[in-house]
Design an enzyme around this catalytic site. Structure first.
Site, mmCIF file in Angstrom:
data_model
loop_
_atom_site.group_PDB
_atom_site.id
_atom_site.type_symbol
_atom_site.label_atom_id
_atom_site.label_comp_id
_atom_site.label_asym_id
_atom_site.label_seq_id
_atom_site.Cartn_x
_atom_site.Cartn_y
_atom_site.Cartn_z
ATOM 1 N N HIS A 214 -7.916 2.566 3.801
ATOM 2 C CA HIS A 214 -9.102 2.736 4.650
ATOM 3 C C HIS A 214 -9.402 4.220 4.846
ATOM 4 O O HIS A 214 -10.552 4.652 4.747
ATOM 5 C CB HIS A 214 -8.863 2.132 6.045
ATOM 6 C CG HIS A 214 -8.697 0.645 6.084
ATOM 7 N ND1 HIS A 214 -7.660 0.029 6.736
ATOM 8 C CD2 HIS A 214 -9.457 -0.354 5.563
ATOM 9 C CE1 HIS A 214 -7.788 -1.282 6.642
ATOM 10 N NE2 HIS A 214 -8.857 -1.547 5.921
ATOM 11 N N ARG B 49 -11.784 -2.716 -4.337
ATOM 12 C CA ARG B 49 -10.445 -2.616 -4.920
ATOM 13 C C ARG B 49 -10.388 -3.233 -6.305
ATOM 14 O O ARG B 49 -10.022 -2.596 -7.271
ATOM 15 C CB ARG B 49 -9.419 -3.297 -4.003
ATOM 16 C CG ARG B 49 -9.068 -2.465 -2.806
ATOM 17 C CD ARG B 49 -8.391 -3.262 -1.745
ATOM 18 N NE ARG B 49 -9.329 -4.148 -1.095
ATOM 19 C CZ ARG B 49 -9.145 -4.684 0.098
ATOM 20 N NH1 ARG B 49 -8.032 -4.460 0.752
ATOM 21 N NH2 ARG B 49 -10.063 -5.459 0.628
ATOM 22 N N SER C 204 -4.694 -4.747 4.611
ATOM 23 C CA SER C 204 -3.976 -4.900 5.883
ATOM 24 C C SER C 204 -3.218 -6.219 5.928
ATOM 25 O O SER C 204 -2.079 -6.280 6.400
ATOM 26 C CB SER C 204 -4.959 -4.858 7.055
ATOM 27 O OG SER C 204 -5.617 -3.632 7.109
#
Ligand code: ADP
Length: 165
Positions: A17, A90, A127
């Protein structure tokens, strides 16, 4: 003033992030990191905790501020005169959903989504996966700021002791 938003749940913030926020801060005059605080999802950290950790993690970026938002991201953009949404991409697996979301947001408001490719060293980082690995004792210390890692380990230990009583 060119202003962008980096939205997410940030439960908790990872180095992936921070990389995206840092790069967005070099492309725009001002970046708002917007923490989604909608109640529907099961989170490890409260909205205030997630916002506090992001503020600490972003404190060196002069043109970045952190805020919470509920409801639609496009409403938040309209309220804050934001025209650009920055999302990290990603893998191909992110793309389908992100494309659909970008097109939906463009249909709702006058906003453009800007995709920033993840840095290769963070391409596996999410996460949710960090939390899962840490739950089983995996070493994720290199994937998060040190103070976030400490809070993650402490929170997981609290959860563990609660569930065993
Ligand atoms: P996650 O649980 O997958 O980390 P978030 O909702 O907190 O999800 O992510 C917020 C934004 O940060 C999304 O645009 C997501 O694509 C991006 N992001 C998350 N992790 C990374 C990473 N490792 N590299 C690049 N962008 C990322």
């Amino acid at each position: 003033m060119r202003r962008a938003v980096c939205p997410g749940s940030f439960d908790p913030v990872t180095n992936g992030h921070i990389d995206i926020v840092n790069r967005a801060s070099q492309l725009f005059d001002e970046v708002v990191v917007a923490v989604g605080v909608n109640k529907s999802k099961n989170r490890l950290f409260s909205p205030d905790e997630r916002i506090d950790m992001l503020r600490e993690a972003c404190r060196d970026f002069e043109n970045v501020r952190v805020d919470g938002f509920t409801g639609l991201l496009t409403d938040f953009c309209a309220q804050h005169a934001i025209r650009a949404i920055v999302k990290g991409l990603r893998a191909v697996s992110d793309f389908d959903y992100e494309l659909q979301m970008a097109q939906m947001n463009a249909s709702l408001a006058d906003v453009e989504t800007v995709f920033v490719p993840t840095s290769p060293e963070y391409s596996f980082l999410a996460s949710s996966l960090v939390k899962e690995v840490a739950t089983y004792g995996g070493d994720v210390s290199g994937l998060l700021p040190g103070f976030v890692h400490e809070r993650l380990v402490a929170r997981l230990a609290e959860r563990e002791s609660q569930s065993s009583t």
